[in-house]
Design an enzyme around this catalytic site. Structure first.
Site, PDB file in Angstrom:
ATOM      1  N   ASP A  31       0.833  -1.204   0.000  1.00  0.00           N
ATOM      2  CA  ASP A  31       0.000   0.000   0.000  1.00  0.00           C
ATOM      3  C   ASP A  31       0.871   1.258   0.000  1.00  0.00           C
ATOM      4  O   ASP A  31       1.992   1.243   0.521  1.00  0.00           O
ATOM      5  CB  ASP A  31      -0.898  -0.017   1.240  1.00  0.00           C
ATOM      6  CG  ASP A  31      -2.053   0.971   1.134  1.00  0.00           C
ATOM      7  OD1 ASP A  31      -2.346   1.447   0.010  1.00  0.00           O
ATOM      8  OD2 ASP A  31      -2.659   1.281   2.163  1.00  0.00           O
ATOM      9  N   ASN A  44       1.312   3.386  -2.918  1.00  0.00           N
ATOM     10  CA  ASN A  44       1.848   3.825  -4.223  1.00  0.00           C
ATOM     11  C   ASN A  44       1.359   5.222  -4.594  1.00  0.00           C
ATOM     12  O   ASN A  44       2.118   6.060  -5.062  1.00  0.00           O
ATOM     13  CB  ASN A  44       1.401   2.869  -5.341  1.00  0.00           C
ATOM     14  CG  ASN A  44       2.011   1.491  -5.210  1.00  0.00           C
ATOM     15  OD1 ASN A  44       2.952   1.304  -4.464  1.00  0.00           O
ATOM     16  ND2 ASN A  44       1.466   0.542  -5.948  1.00  0.00           N
ATOM     17  N   GLY A  45       0.045   5.432  -4.394  1.00  0.00           N
ATOM     18  CA  GLY A  45      -0.558   6.716  -4.782  1.00  0.00           C
ATOM     19  C   GLY A  45       0.018   7.863  -3.969  1.00  0.00           C
ATOM     20  O   GLY A  45       0.352   8.926  -4.505  1.00  0.00           O
ATOM     21  N   TRP A  74       2.866   7.928  -2.366  1.00  0.00           N
ATOM     22  CA  TRP A  74       4.291   8.083  -2.720  1.00  0.00           C
ATOM     23  C   TRP A  74       4.413   9.022  -3.918  1.00  0.00           C
ATOM     24  O   TRP A  74       5.237   9.944  -3.924  1.00  0.00           O
ATOM     25  CB  TRP A  74       4.890   6.711  -3.050  1.00  0.00           C
ATOM     26  CG  TRP A  74       6.330   6.730  -3.470  1.00  0.00           C
ATOM     27  CD1 TRP A  74       7.429   6.623  -2.666  1.00  0.00           C
ATOM     28  CD2 TRP A  74       6.834   6.849  -4.814  1.00  0.00           C
ATOM     29  NE1 TRP A  74       8.575   6.676  -3.412  1.00  0.00           N
ATOM     30  CE2 TRP A  74       8.240   6.818  -4.733  1.00  0.00           C
ATOM     31  CE3 TRP A  74       6.236   6.985  -6.069  1.00  0.00           C
ATOM     32  CZ2 TRP A  74       9.062   6.901  -5.863  1.00  0.00           C
ATOM     33  CZ3 TRP A  74       7.048   7.078  -7.188  1.00  0.00           C
ATOM     34  CH2 TRP A  74       8.444   7.039  -7.078  1.00  0.00           C
ATOM     35  N   ASN A  88     -10.605  -3.092  -6.046  1.00  0.00           N
ATOM     36  CA  ASN A  88      -9.838  -2.169  -6.895  1.00  0.00           C
ATOM     37  C   ASN A  88     -10.452  -1.973  -8.283  1.00  0.00           C
ATOM     38  O   ASN A  88     -10.127  -1.016  -8.985  1.00  0.00           O
ATOM     39  CB  ASN A  88      -8.376  -2.628  -7.057  1.00  0.00           C
ATOM     40  CG  ASN A  88      -7.521  -2.433  -5.825  1.00  0.00           C
ATOM     41  OD1 ASN A  88      -6.545  -3.142  -5.621  1.00  0.00           O
ATOM     42  ND2 ASN A  88      -7.870  -1.459  -4.980  1.00  0.00           N
ATOM     43  N   ARG A 135       1.912  -4.836   6.128  1.00  0.00           N
ATOM     44  CA  ARG A 135       1.211  -3.820   5.354  1.00  0.00           C
ATOM     45  C   ARG A 135       2.057  -2.554   5.374  1.00  0.00           C
ATOM     46  O   ARG A 135       2.374  -2.034   6.444  1.00  0.00           O
ATOM     47  CB  ARG A 135      -0.173  -3.522   5.923  1.00  0.00           C
ATOM     48  CG  ARG A 135      -0.900  -2.497   5.043  1.00  0.00           C
ATOM     49  CD  ARG A 135      -2.323  -2.228   5.473  1.00  0.00           C
ATOM     50  NE  ARG A 135      -2.964  -1.376   4.481  1.00  0.00           N
ATOM     51  CZ  ARG A 135      -4.195  -1.514   4.031  1.00  0.00           C
ATOM     52  NH1 ARG A 135      -4.960  -2.471   4.485  1.00  0.00           N
ATOM     53  NH2 ARG A 135      -4.686  -0.686   3.120  1.00  0.00           N
ATOM     54  N   ARG A 142      -4.977  -2.174   8.780  1.00  0.00           N
ATOM     55  CA  ARG A 142      -6.124  -3.062   8.574  1.00  0.00           C
ATOM     56  C   ARG A 142      -5.733  -4.145   7.577  1.00  0.00           C
ATOM     57  O   ARG A 142      -4.700  -4.011   6.905  1.00  0.00           O
ATOM     58  CB  ARG A 142      -7.357  -2.284   8.111  1.00  0.00           C
ATOM     59  CG  ARG A 142      -7.111  -1.363   6.956  1.00  0.00           C
ATOM     60  CD  ARG A 142      -8.398  -0.648   6.488  1.00  0.00           C
ATOM     61  NE  ARG A 142      -8.074   0.326   5.472  1.00  0.00           N
ATOM     62  CZ  ARG A 142      -7.962   1.640   5.681  1.00  0.00           C
ATOM     63  NH1 ARG A 142      -8.178   2.155   6.875  1.00  0.00           N
ATOM     64  NH2 ARG A 142      -7.641   2.453   4.695  1.00  0.00           N
ATOM     65  N   GLU A 168       1.830 -13.273  12.342  1.00  0.00           N
ATOM     66  CA  GLU A 168       2.312 -12.088  13.048  1.00  0.00           C
ATOM     67  C   GLU A 168       2.123 -10.896  12.116  1.00  0.00           C
ATOM     68  O   GLU A 168       2.498 -10.954  10.924  1.00  0.00           O
ATOM     69  CB  GLU A 168       3.806 -12.248  13.382  1.00  0.00           C
ATOM     70  CG  GLU A 168       4.089 -13.374  14.357  1.00  0.00           C
ATOM     71  CD  GLU A 168       3.681 -13.029  15.790  1.00  0.00           C
ATOM     72  OE1 GLU A 168       3.786 -11.850  16.170  1.00  0.00           O
ATOM     73  OE2 GLU A 168       3.268 -13.951  16.519  1.00  0.00           O
TER      74      GLU A 168
HETATM   75  C1  FPP Z   1      -1.983   0.226  -3.285  1.00  0.00           C
HETATM   76  O1  FPP Z   1      -1.511   1.537  -3.351  1.00  0.00           O
HETATM   77  C2  FPP Z   1      -1.497  -0.498  -4.412  1.00  0.00           C
HETATM   78  C3  FPP Z   1      -2.249  -1.048  -5.392  1.00  0.00           C
HETATM   79  C4  FPP Z   1      -3.721  -0.999  -5.435  1.00  0.00           C
HETATM   80  C5  FPP Z   1      -1.627  -1.713  -6.514  1.00  0.00           C
HETATM   81  C6  FPP Z   1      -0.408  -2.484  -6.142  1.00  0.00           C
HETATM   82  C7  FPP Z   1       0.285  -2.778  -7.373  1.00  0.00           C
HETATM   83  C8  FPP Z   1       1.610  -2.794  -7.517  1.00  0.00           C
HETATM   84  C9  FPP Z   1       2.591  -2.591  -6.433  1.00  0.00           C
HETATM   85  C10 FPP Z   1       2.132  -3.087  -8.834  1.00  0.00           C
HETATM   86  C11 FPP Z   1       2.066  -4.559  -9.017  1.00  0.00           C
HETATM   87  C12 FPP Z   1       2.490  -4.851 -10.334  1.00  0.00           C
HETATM   88  C13 FPP Z   1       2.508  -6.037 -10.892  1.00  0.00           C
HETATM   89  C14 FPP Z   1       3.073  -6.101 -12.208  1.00  0.00           C
HETATM   90  C15 FPP Z   1       1.993  -7.269 -10.258  1.00  0.00           C
HETATM   91  P1  FPP Z   1      -2.571   2.682  -3.474  1.00  0.00           P
HETATM   92  O2  FPP Z   1      -2.726   3.004  -4.919  1.00  0.00           O
HETATM   93  O3  FPP Z   1      -3.822   2.290  -2.767  1.00  0.00           O
HETATM   94  O4  FPP Z   1      -1.826   3.839  -2.724  1.00  0.00           O
HETATM   95  P2  FPP Z   1      -2.500   4.952  -1.824  1.00  0.00           P
HETATM   96  O5  FPP Z   1      -3.153   4.226  -0.667  1.00  0.00           O
HETATM   97  O6  FPP Z   1      -1.324   5.759  -1.399  1.00  0.00           O
HETATM   98  O7  FPP Z   1      -3.459   5.681  -2.694  1.00  0.00           O
END
Ligand code: FPP
Length: 233
Positions: free
Chosen positions: A13, A15-16, A18, A61, A181, A187, A200
């Site tokens: 979790d 990515n967005g 970041w 998602n 996580r 959660r 754990e």
């Molecule tokens: C949650 O971050 C992440 C995801 C919904 C996608 C996870 C996917 C990857 C790490 C890429 C996987 C790639 C492959 C090729 C399997 P978020 O977008 O919810 O972040 P945020 O909570 O900060 O918005």
């Protein structure tokens, strides 16, 4: 039950956030997150972990904006075609859990191919949860068992914790010893609810794209210092 670490599950979790912190579009966070997945898979294998299960896309998602879903699906295509070769060449088995019927046909075909190509690799397994939701997994498992009871193939008394485990997507893997996580939320978000009964749990504020081999190693060190009692004294 053993205390030896075999299986780590991760909710990737952040990515967005970041990306937002860097003034970049959310998709840049997913691109970087996918690279982190490669790096952490290699690190986990090097650290002797046998199974790594990662939450790449939940059934929830699908409700994200269509552009973001399309970006994630194209990223997945790219990894299935090219990028996963790196860990495949290092002897990794790659497999998927989740509601495949919701994915595009070409993606499903690439998934099946990579699963077949790597099926004999037994050093390390990367299990990618895609279009996955734990309640959905449990619901279909219970339906399958109920229909076996209805047809007379199974007796109610023969439904045990083992039969349930053996009918989940994760049937041939041990339960996770550790669930991590990243991204600061605390959660489990419909992830491996049955399987994590004795896991754990570790929560870190680090956003997934920044999660490093050192962070993983620190979790493992802390895990090794915890005592698991499985409800006993
Ligand atoms: C949650 O971050 C992440 C995801 C919904 C996608 C996870 C996917 C990857 C790490 C890429 C996987 C790639 C492959 C090729 C399997 P978020 O977008 O919810 O972040 P945020 O909570 O900060 O918005």
């Amino acid at each position: 039950m053993t205390n030896r670490l075999q299986h780590i599950a991760i909710i990737m979790d952040g990515n967005g956030r970041w990306a937002a912190a860097k003034g970049l579009p959310r998709t840049a966070g997913h691109r970087q997150g996918a690279q982190t997945l490669q790096k952490i898979s290699e690190a986990a294998a090097d650290m002797g972990v046998k199974y790594l299960t990662v939450y790449a896309f939940s059934t929830e998602n699908w409700q994200r904006p269509p552009e973001e879903v399309a970006y994630l699906m194209n990223l997945l295509r790219h990894y299935l075609k090219d990028e996963f070769k790196k860990i495949q060449e290092k002897g990794a088995r790659i497999r998927f859990i989740g509601e495949r019927y919701m994915l595009d046909e070409d993606i499903r075909a690439l998934m099946s191919k990579i699963e077949t190509d790597t099926a004999q690799n037994d050093k390390f397994t990367l299990c990618v949860a895609l279009s996955y939701g734990s309640r959905g997994e449990l619901t279909s498992t219970f339906k399958r068992l109920a229909s076996q009871v209805e047809s007379g193939a199974l007796r109610i008394d023969d439904i045990t914790e083992q039969t349930i485990s053996a009918n989940l997507y994760t049937a041939d893997m041990p339960d996770p010893d550790i669930v991590i996580r990243t991204g600061g939320e605390q959660r489990v978000s419909n992830y491996l609810l049955w399987q994590l009964a004795y896991s754990e749990l570790f929560f870190t504020p680090v956003y997934w794209p920044d999660f490093s081999a050192e962070d993983l190693s620190a979790v493992i060190k802390e895990y090794n210092s915890r005592e698991r009692r499985y409800g006993k004294v």
